[in-house]
Motif scaffolding. Structure first.
Motif, PDB file in Angstrom:
ATOM      1  N   LEU A 260       0.829  -1.201   0.000  1.00 56.37           N
ATOM      2  CA  LEU A 260       0.000   0.000   0.000  1.00 56.37           C
ATOM      3  C   LEU A 260       0.867   1.257   0.000  1.00 56.37           C
ATOM      4  O   LEU A 260       0.487   2.280  -0.591  1.00 56.37           O
ATOM      5  CB  LEU A 260      -0.929  -0.003   1.212  1.00 56.37           C
ATOM      6  N   GLU A 264       0.761   4.503  -2.452  1.00 59.71           N
ATOM      7  CA  GLU A 264       0.673   5.822  -1.829  1.00 59.71           C
ATOM      8  C   GLU A 264       1.779   6.745  -2.327  1.00 59.71           C
ATOM      9  O   GLU A 264       1.527   7.890  -2.738  1.00 59.71           O
ATOM     10  CB  GLU A 264       0.770   5.654  -0.309  1.00 59.71           C
ATOM     11  N   LEU A 268       0.934  10.212  -4.450  1.00 62.20           N
ATOM     12  CA  LEU A 268       1.104  11.495  -3.770  1.00 62.20           C
ATOM     13  C   LEU A 268       2.216  12.338  -4.389  1.00 62.20           C
ATOM     14  O   LEU A 268       2.162  13.562  -4.338  1.00 62.20           O
ATOM     15  CB  LEU A 268       1.386  11.269  -2.280  1.00 62.20           C
ATOM     16  N   MET A 296      -9.961  12.559   2.925  1.00 60.21           N
ATOM     17  CA  MET A 296      -9.376  11.737   3.979  1.00 60.21           C
ATOM     18  C   MET A 296     -10.102  11.979   5.299  1.00 60.21           C
ATOM     19  O   MET A 296     -10.420  11.044   6.042  1.00 60.21           O
ATOM     20  CB  MET A 296      -7.887  12.061   4.111  1.00 60.21           C
ATOM     21  N   ALA A 320      -8.443  -0.123   1.239  1.00 56.98           N
ATOM     22  CA  ALA A 320      -7.377  -0.455   0.290  1.00 56.98           C
ATOM     23  C   ALA A 320      -7.921  -0.619  -1.122  1.00 56.98           C
ATOM     24  O   ALA A 320      -7.298  -0.178  -2.104  1.00 56.98           O
ATOM     25  CB  ALA A 320      -6.666  -1.730   0.744  1.00 56.98           C
ATOM     26  N   MET A 323      -8.474   2.758  -2.552  1.00 58.23           N
ATOM     27  CA  MET A 323      -7.232   3.309  -3.091  1.00 58.23           C
ATOM     28  C   MET A 323      -6.980   2.790  -4.501  1.00 58.23           C
ATOM     29  O   MET A 323      -6.667   3.552  -5.426  1.00 58.23           O
ATOM     30  CB  MET A 323      -6.056   2.949  -2.176  1.00 58.23           C
ATOM     31  N   PHE A 347      -9.623   7.742  -3.839  1.00 58.57           N
ATOM     32  CA  PHE A 347      -8.303   7.394  -3.310  1.00 58.57           C
ATOM     33  C   PHE A 347      -8.116   7.997  -1.914  1.00 58.57           C
ATOM     34  O   PHE A 347      -7.623   7.329  -1.001  1.00 58.57           O
ATOM     35  CB  PHE A 347      -7.215   7.901  -4.250  1.00 58.57           C
ATOM     36  N   TYR A 351      -7.172   6.018   1.444  1.00 56.80           N
ATOM     37  CA  TYR A 351      -5.851   6.323   1.987  1.00 56.80           C
ATOM     38  C   TYR A 351      -5.952   6.894   3.400  1.00 56.80           C
ATOM     39  O   TYR A 351      -5.189   6.532   4.303  1.00 56.80           O
ATOM     40  CB  TYR A 351      -5.148   7.296   1.041  1.00 56.80           C
ATOM     41  N   ILE A 354      -6.685   4.033   5.835  1.00 59.87           N
ATOM     42  CA  ILE A 354      -5.555   3.116   6.019  1.00 59.87           C
ATOM     43  C   ILE A 354      -4.549   3.692   7.005  1.00 59.87           C
ATOM     44  O   ILE A 354      -4.012   2.972   7.869  1.00 59.87           O
ATOM     45  CB  ILE A 354      -4.879   2.820   4.664  1.00 59.87           C
ATOM     46  N   ILE A 355      -4.271   4.982   6.910  1.00 56.70           N
ATOM     47  CA  ILE A 355      -3.284   5.604   7.800  1.00 56.70           C
ATOM     48  C   ILE A 355      -3.672   5.425   9.259  1.00 56.70           C
ATOM     49  O   ILE A 355      -2.847   5.053  10.100  1.00 56.70           O
ATOM     50  CB  ILE A 355      -3.117   7.099   7.457  1.00 56.70           C
ATOM     51  N   ALA A 413      -1.706  -1.642  -4.823  1.00 60.24           N
ATOM     52  CA  ALA A 413      -2.802  -1.418  -3.880  1.00 60.24           C
ATOM     53  C   ALA A 413      -3.728  -2.626  -3.810  1.00 60.24           C
ATOM     54  O   ALA A 413      -4.202  -2.998  -2.729  1.00 60.24           O
ATOM     55  CB  ALA A 413      -3.588  -0.166  -4.289  1.00 60.24           C
TER      56      ALA A 413
END
Length: 429
Positions: A260, A264, A268, A296, A320, A323, A347, A351, A354-355, A413
């Protein structure tokens, strides 16, 4: 034989006593009460610090990649090597950052990391040539590894344990809005004064606003974690980390997080350039990246509102796949303005979740004891993959354009999501 048996029993008793001795003076308190005013203030400080930190120490690269490519003699691959070097340094620092957090030095790590990051940005604003550019980003990377989401969430998980989920979400809600500052502010300052003044402004903000906020937030929370003597804490930590490494979930999480991270890092750092290549105008591409932060935050708000206890892995798999879906839509962004915006929104939702789910998934699978060291060990390959991603995307672009890089990110991903599915299924057995 009897002597060996007696020795084994004595050893087991000693270990049991050591573990039991941790309970009354646990460095990982698990209070049942609602957070008090000082804790809420601490979380606001950390959230505001991360809002500024992500803007300056990470998203700034993507915001300035196009101006750097136009105004310097550096190629896209050479520029991307700067961010790759930064994240690689962050990867090397991650295990040591985890140990410092376990040892009760979180406030110094978070505040000091912001100052180091500001120093790197100051050097970046004065860089001339490729070597000084990469060197400056390496210093920025040292700051990234000490004060962004990974160490902050590790710190919260260590101090607050069960209640860390809510704290992490609250902090991430604020920090996740960083794209609202990074892309518009960098574009405006660059248009008015040039990219060097833009970077210098972010350096001042990091040093004089972010660093005090991160230190204050850590200082308000950390005293509760300073009750165990160092010898007992280190012994318990070593046992917990060794136990975690013997479990398949540890390695499964490591691989999934790394996959992942590849996706990312590619998106980014290159999404703006990719959308421009696919036919979108730069202003719309910057807008798509700007709304990444609010998306997000939207996902995290939903998670905070609905409180899906016990569904962490299911949410992580959906995130995921979100994403992967958003990345797969990017090649079509030139056909219509809305496609690029929708792609980055999808996305961003995945994302962002997931963080914040990473430390939660780790704690559910591997426990809270020595979670700083465990997350640090998991972060090393994750950061390494994240470090390689921007440069890898640039190399793929050179050989097959951004279509090839986007395909690679989509596959990474998707595989990361499948890895989380495998871990979730194994936990049911």
């Amino acid at each position: 034989m009897n002597r060996q048996l007696d020795t084994s029993i004595s050893h087991a008793v000693a270990v049991g006593e050591a573990v039991c001795s941790i309970a009354p003076l646990s460095p990982l308190p698990d209070p049942a009460d609602e957070p008090g005013p000082s804790e809420l203030i601490a979380l606001l400080c950390l959230g505001a610090g991360l809002f500024l930190g992500w803007s300056a120490l990470f998203y700034l690269f993507g915001a300035l990649l196009v101006p750097w490519e136009l105004e310097t003699a550096l190629s896209k691959a050479e520029l991307s090597l700067g961010l790759t070097a930064a994240i690689l340094v962050a990867a090397l620092i991650a295990p040591f950052a985890g140990r410092l957090i376990d040892d009760g030095h979180g406030r110094l790590l978070l505040g000091g990391g912001a100052l180091v990051g500001a120093l790197g940005l100051a050097g970046l604003s004065m860089s001339v040539g490729h070597k000084s550019f990469v060197l400056a980003w390496m210093v920025v990377g040292a700051g990234q590894g000490a004060c962004l989401f990974e160490p902050t969430f590790t710190f919260l998980a260590r101090v607050l344990r069960q209640r860390a989920r809510r704290a992490i979400l609250l902090v991430a809600l604020i920090g996740g809005l960083a794209t609202l500052l990074a892309y518009p502010a960098a574009a405006l300052l660059t248009d008015l004064y040039g990219w060097r003044i833009a970077v210098g402004s972010f350096a001042l903000m990091t040093a004089f606003v972010m660093a005090p906020l991160m230190y204050a937030g850590g200082a308000l929370l950390e005293p509760a974690s300073l009750h165990l003597d160092r010898e007992t804490r280190n012994r318990a930590g070593r046992l917990a980390l060794a136990s975690a490494r013997r479990r398949p979930a540890f390695w499964g999480l490591m691989i999934s997080f790394a996959l992942l991270a590849i996706a990312e890092g590619m998106i980014l750092s290159h999404a703006v350039s990719a959308m421009v290549e696919f036919g979108q105008i730069e202003a719309v591409a910057l807008l798509a990246m700007t709304i990444l932060g609010p998306c997000m935050t939207a996902g995290r708000l939903c998670m905070l509102w609905f409180k899906p206890n016990g569904a962490s892995f299911a949410i992580a798999v959906i995130a995921a796949m979100g994403m992967a879906t958003g990345i797969a839509m990017l090649p079509f962004s030139g056909e219509h303005v809305g496609i690029g915006l929708i792609a980055m929104s999808v996305f961003g939702l995945g994302y962002g979740l997931i963080i914040v789910l990473k430390p939660i998934l780790v704690s559910e699978c591997l426990g809270y004891l020595s979670i700083g060291a465990i997350l640090g060990a998991l972060a090393l390959p994750c950061f390494t993959a994240l470090a390689a991603a921007p440069y890898g995307a640039a190399l793929l672009w050179e050989h097959g354009g951004y279509a090839l890089a986007i395909l690679a990110a989509t596959i990474a991903a998707t595989l990361g999501a499948l890895g989380l599915v495998a871990i979730a299924l194994s936990r049911r057995d």
